[in-house]
Design a protein around this motif. Structure first.
Motif, PDB file in Angstrom:
ATOM      1  N   GLY A 141       0.465   3.552   4.876  1.00 25.59           N
ATOM      2  CA  GLY A 141       0.691   2.429   3.976  1.00 25.59           C
ATOM      3  C   GLY A 141       1.354   1.244   4.632  1.00 25.59           C
TER       4      GLY A 141
ATOM      5  N   SER B   4      -3.082   2.932   7.883  1.00 24.49           N
ATOM      6  CA  SER B   4      -3.493   2.841   6.480  1.00 24.49           C
ATOM      7  C   SER B   4      -2.987   4.034   5.684  1.00 24.49           C
TER       8      SER B   4
ATOM      9  N   SER C  52       1.933   5.078   0.853  1.00 21.95           N
ATOM     10  CA  SER C  52       1.700   6.027   1.931  1.00 21.95           C
ATOM     11  C   SER C  52       1.161   7.338   1.386  1.00 21.95           C
TER      12      SER C  52
ATOM     13  N   MET D  11       0.845  -1.197   0.000  1.00 27.16           N
ATOM     14  CA  MET D  11       0.000   0.000   0.000  1.00 27.16           C
ATOM     15  C   MET D  11       0.881   1.248   0.000  1.00 27.16           C
TER      16      MET D  11
ATOM     17  N   ARG E 279      -6.578   5.716  11.890  1.00 32.27           N
ATOM     18  CA  ARG E 279      -6.395   5.706  10.439  1.00 32.27           C
ATOM     19  C   ARG E 279      -4.929   5.819  10.041  1.00 32.27           C
TER      20      ARG E 279
ATOM     21  N   THR F 230      -0.422  -1.058   6.864  1.00 30.29           N
ATOM     22  CA  THR F 230      -1.374  -1.981   7.474  1.00 30.29           C
ATOM     23  C   THR F 230      -0.869  -3.405   7.327  1.00 30.29           C
TER      24      THR F 230
END
Length: 215
Positions: free
Chosen positions: A212, A209, A3, A1, A206, A214
């Motif tokens: 980036g 996530s 960032s 994921m 949050r 998680t």
């Protein structure tokens, strides 16, 4: 994921009050302690001191709603910040209101495995450490930058530069997290540092996530 803050973040710098916890009663105790200090130092009644403090905060407010922190207001009233720290130690009792926050501890443990965490607060070291310990999260922070660090309350460009120099790293390696943009985040933004404003504990959750990371 990917960032939302870029790939070079290494250091997360958190404000304390209103960011890592919210407690109206502690805020009221801090306010009352400041009123008592103004009364003591200026020879005023509590009612008179409250008005003086309120008037000073309004006078120092450049943008409606963006009130300066109490520490800066007391400084402008000629109060030694060492006395401000002393009064908070004597008068503020977070143990009456705070307890371990398991969800917050889980979040910070996760982040600590990937970043170095710091607290940057206008509280004195004793009170800041006490609050973090009561929340059960003190162990996750590499260092607490309290009011004693420079005796220059946030927002302050010189104090921020000293903090950045002590931690080390380029602006792109930092993320500042705070609840008051004009106090906690505006100065970092001027230096090109990423910031994350929070208003509730859900905002903090949050962070992984957005970073980036998680699991």
């Amino acid at each position: 994921m990917v960032s939302a803050f870029g790939k070079d973040i290494r250091s997360l710098v958190f404000d304390l009050d209103g960011t890592l916890y919210n407690c109206q009663e502690i805020g009221e105790q801090i306010q009352q302690a400041a009123v008592s200090l103004v009364a003591e130092s200026h020879g005023l009644s509590l009612a008179q001191a409250r008005r003086v403090l309120q008037d000073a905060r309004h006078m120092l407010t450049e943008t409606p709603g963006e009130y300066p922190p109490l520490s800066r207001t007391c400084l402008e009233l000629g109060i030694d910040l060492r006395d401000f720290v002393r009064v908070l130690e004597e008068s503020v009792h977070p143990e009456k209101y705070l307890q371990p926050d398991d969800n917050l501890a889980t979040l910070l443990r996760f982040l600590q495995e990937r970043y170095t965490l710091y607290v940057y607060t206008n509280n004195g070291f004793f009170l800041a450490s006490k609050i973090l310990a009561l929340l059960g999260i003190e162990e996750f922070f590499h260092h607490i930058y309290s009011l004693e660090f420079t005796w220059r309350p946030k927002p302050d460009a010189e104090a921020l530069q000293r903090l950045l120099g002590e931690i080390g790293g380029v602006p792109e390696s930092f993320l500042f997290v705070g609840d008051r943009y004009h106090v906690d985040l505006r100065e970092p933004v001027k230096l090109g540092i990423a910031v994350f404003p929070v208003t509730t504990s859900a905002d903090l959750m949050r962070l992984p996530s957005l970073l980036g990371v998680t699991s």
